[in-house]
Structure formats: C-alpha cells, structure tokens
Design an enzyme around this catalytic site. Structure first.
Site, PDB file in Angstrom:
ATOM      1  N   GLN A 151     -22.656  25.739  30.802  1.00 10.38           N
ATOM      2  CA  GLN A 151     -21.668  25.356  31.809  1.00 10.38           C
ATOM      3  C   GLN A 151     -21.143  26.584  32.540  1.00 10.38           C
ATOM      4  O   GLN A 151     -20.901  26.549  33.749  1.00 10.38           O
ATOM      5  CB  GLN A 151     -20.508  24.607  31.140  1.00 10.38           C
ATOM      6  CG  GLN A 151     -19.312  24.340  32.046  1.00 10.38           C
ATOM      7  CD  GLN A 151     -19.640  23.476  33.243  1.00 10.38           C
ATOM      8  OE1 GLN A 151     -20.570  22.681  33.213  1.00 10.38           O
ATOM      9  NE2 GLN A 151     -18.875  23.638  34.327  1.00 10.38           N
ATOM     10  N   GLU A 152     -20.962  27.674  31.815  1.00 13.21           N
ATOM     11  CA  GLU A 152     -20.400  28.887  32.407  1.00 13.21           C
ATOM     12  C   GLU A 152     -21.389  29.601  33.332  1.00 13.21           C
ATOM     13  O   GLU A 152     -21.027  30.030  34.428  1.00 13.21           O
ATOM     14  CB  GLU A 152     -19.956  29.857  31.298  1.00 13.21           C
ATOM     15  CG  GLU A 152     -18.743  29.406  30.504  1.00 13.21           C
ATOM     16  CD  GLU A 152     -17.443  29.576  31.272  1.00 13.21           C
ATOM     17  OE1 GLU A 152     -17.470  30.050  32.421  1.00 13.21           O
ATOM     18  OE2 GLU A 152     -16.385  29.224  30.713  1.00 13.21           O
TER      19      GLU A 152
END
Length: 369
Positions: free
Chosen positions: A232-233
C-alpha cells in the site's frame, strides 16, 4: 466493531424488548409467545449464566476471515457486537460447510450459526433463521458481500433468538450494518486491478520476503501484514518517494526513520525494520483496544500519526460515543472525508491493506513464495 471493554450490567431481557419496536422482531419462522421465566434451560439463560456465546460459521469472505490468532469480517464483527451487547465472551468457531454448522446448532453444540444455507435446507432441519442484515440486502450487495448470510437458531421461541433478531434489526436501523458492510467492501479494489497487484506481488515479494519475516519475528508481527502495508505504501518499490518527503519501501518520514534507527530509508531491509518497529509502537499505543480493532487503529495511526487519531477520539467521546470502537472511528472518518483529504486517505489506506492481506493469505501462489 467492538471496544476493549464489556463493562456494565448484563442486558435485561425485559428492558430489551420494551426498547424494541415490535416490527424489528422478524423471524423466518413466526415467534411463538413465551414466558421469559417459564424455562430455566433456554439458550438465553445458558449463554448468560455461562458468560459465553458459542457461534459457528462457515469460512466465507463475507462472514469471517481467519488471520492467525485473529479473526475479522462482516459476519464475525456483527456476532461479536451481539455478544458484547449481552456482556458475554464470544466463542467463534469456523467450519468448512453449511451442513456441519447446521448440525452443530441442531445438536446444541453452538448457540447459533452464521451460514449461507437456503431457507429450505434450514427448515428441513427444523431450525429457524433470519437475515443477518435484517433484509438490508442492498448494503451487502453494493459492497460485494453475500446477501444470503443468515443467523440460524435451534428454536424460534427461545429468548436468545428473539434478542438476536432485535439486535440485528437495530443494527440496520442505527446504521451499524451499513458501516460494517462498507468497511468489509469486497469491491474496494477493482477486479481489473487485481491482475496488476498479483503480478507485482509475484515479482517483488520474493525479493523482500526474508526481511519481512525477520522483522515480523523480531516484533511478533505477521509478515504478511507487513508486506500488505508495504504494498500500500510503495507497491514494494524501495526507491519510492512522495511529494511530502516520505520515502522507501515503508514510506517513512525522515523524523520517524531517525527515531526508529533507520539511517538509509532507501535500504529495503532498514525500511522494513523501521516500519515494523513503528507499527509495533502503534499497536502498543492502543493496547487497551481489543483486536481486530487495535490493528485498524494502529494502521490509521501509522498513516495519519497518533496525534491525529487522538484528536478524533476526543471528538467522538464529546459526541457521547465510545472512542475506542473502530466503527465509531471509521464512521467519523467516512462522514468527514469530503472536507478532509487525510480522512479519505486513511479510510482507503486501512481498507486496501485489509484487502491486500486477505489476498496474500488466500492466494496459493503467493503463499508458496
């Protein structure tokens, strides 16, 4: 979902029914009038006296997702909230098929079951059931959840069946059902995007698996969760950098990196170790909140910072609501996301990480990496 405490007196059945509109007590089999004090062996009394509600459920993406020692899911959370309303502990068991779940209810091995069995099958077993959404099929359908989820009980006339039906319909009326369905949205990631995600994970996850496992073991975390956070990052790209200056696989700020002992944010192993340490700090910060809610709080804090979460908790408390209940935090973020981009980002952040985690843990090809 649920807060860490179950304090307060047990639910009074009489007061419960006085508070409920008659129309909320809707069962697939008509309720037979009963006297609450007539039977000492009913399921309701057994649950209250033992302080334990035993629920059996079919493993299903719409009902429950078992993640190591933790469970989460639309069906699980709703059952947990019902147990909490009775001020009892939830014993949640999973089985592989509807037949097994129905058999356990019929034999008295479970107080009720959460299944997707047909009404015909349930009635053939002489059991009774009602919709887990109190007929709010639209909320389930638009979020990609199975609309056939039902709660199945041994007897319609048991007080436990009636209180459960009332609780489910109250959840619909107060918006809790819609909130749960929105958080467990199976469509949070578009179908076409899963092909790209699968390709990325298959290609990049093997490179960093050892680092994820090493850091997870150091802080007693699930390495699959760390991998989901990292995807996600940064999409698992160690040279990622944002306009605000966060960088690396785990997208750490310069200040956080220094605090976590990370000298080079672009070094994958250092970034993963620093991200794991910081996430562990966030989990510890919310140790007073029970799982899985604690995990969602920690993820929001990882994204927004714990100070921002604390400010929201104060506002929730000022509204007379439990600030340690994830659904209250989630609802606050979603209701105010149009006015605050950080809130919208936090909602997407947590829901996508949940989706990535479930995908990684249910895809054989990824588990073999």
């Amino acid at each position: 979902m649920h807060s860490s405490s179950t304090s307060g007196s047990r639910l009074s059945l009489n007061s419960f029914f006085r508070a409920l509109p008659i129309k909320t007590l809707v069962l697939s089999t008509a309720l037979i009038p009963f006297s609450i004090n007539a039977s000492k062996t009913n399921q309701y009394n057994a649950v209250v006296n033992s302080s334990k509600l035993t629920v059996v459920a079919v493993s299903n993406p719409s009902i429950v997702f078992k993640d190591g020692k933790f469970k989460h899911g639309f069906g699980y959370d709703l059952a947990h909230n019902y147990a909490q309303s009775l001020n009892v502990k939830l014993d949640f068991q999973t089985v592989s098929d509807n037949a097994t779940a129905l058999k356990m209810v019929a034999q008295g091995k479970a107080n009720f079951a959460i299944t997707t069995a047909s009404m015909q099958t349930i009635e053939a077993k002489r059991l009774t059931s009602f919709s887990a959404s109190c007929g709010d099929f639209n909320s389930l359908q638009k979020n990609g959840l199975n609309t056939e989820i039902n709660w199945v009980f041994k007897q319609a006339e048991d007080p436990l069946t009636a209180t459960a039906s009332g609780f489910v319909c109250q959840s619909k009326q107060n918006g809790a059902t819609q909130q749960l369905a929105a958080f467990y949205n199976r469509n949070v990631v578009k179908k076409d995007d899963w092909n790209v995600i699968q390709r990325d994970l298959s290609k990049r996850l093997p490179i960093y698996k050892a680092s994820f496992q090493r850091s997870a073991q150091q802080y007693d975390l699930d390495w699959h969760l760390l991998a989901a956070i990292a995807y996600q990052e940064s999409y698992l790209k160690p040279d990622s950098v944002s306009p605000t200056g966060v960088r690396g696989l785990m997208m750490l700020t310069n200040g956080t990196a220094k605090e976590m002992g990370v000298r080079n944010r672009n070094d994958p192993a250092q970034s993963i170790q620093g991200g794991a340490k910081y996430f562990d700090m966030m989990l510890s910060r919310y140790s007073y909140i029970s799982n899985p809610d604690r995990r969602w709080y920690a993820l929001v804090a990882y994204n927004m910072g714990p100070g921002a979460v604390e400010s929201i908790q104060k506002r929730i408390k000022a509204q007379g609501k439990d600030p340690n209940d994830w659904m209250n935090l989630y609802n606050y973020l979603t209701r105010n996301q149009a006015q605050n981009g950080r809130y919208k980002q936090a909602v997407q952040y947590v829901t996508r990480i949940r989706a990535y985690l479930e995908h990684i843990k249910t895809t054989p090809r990824l588990l073999e990496i």
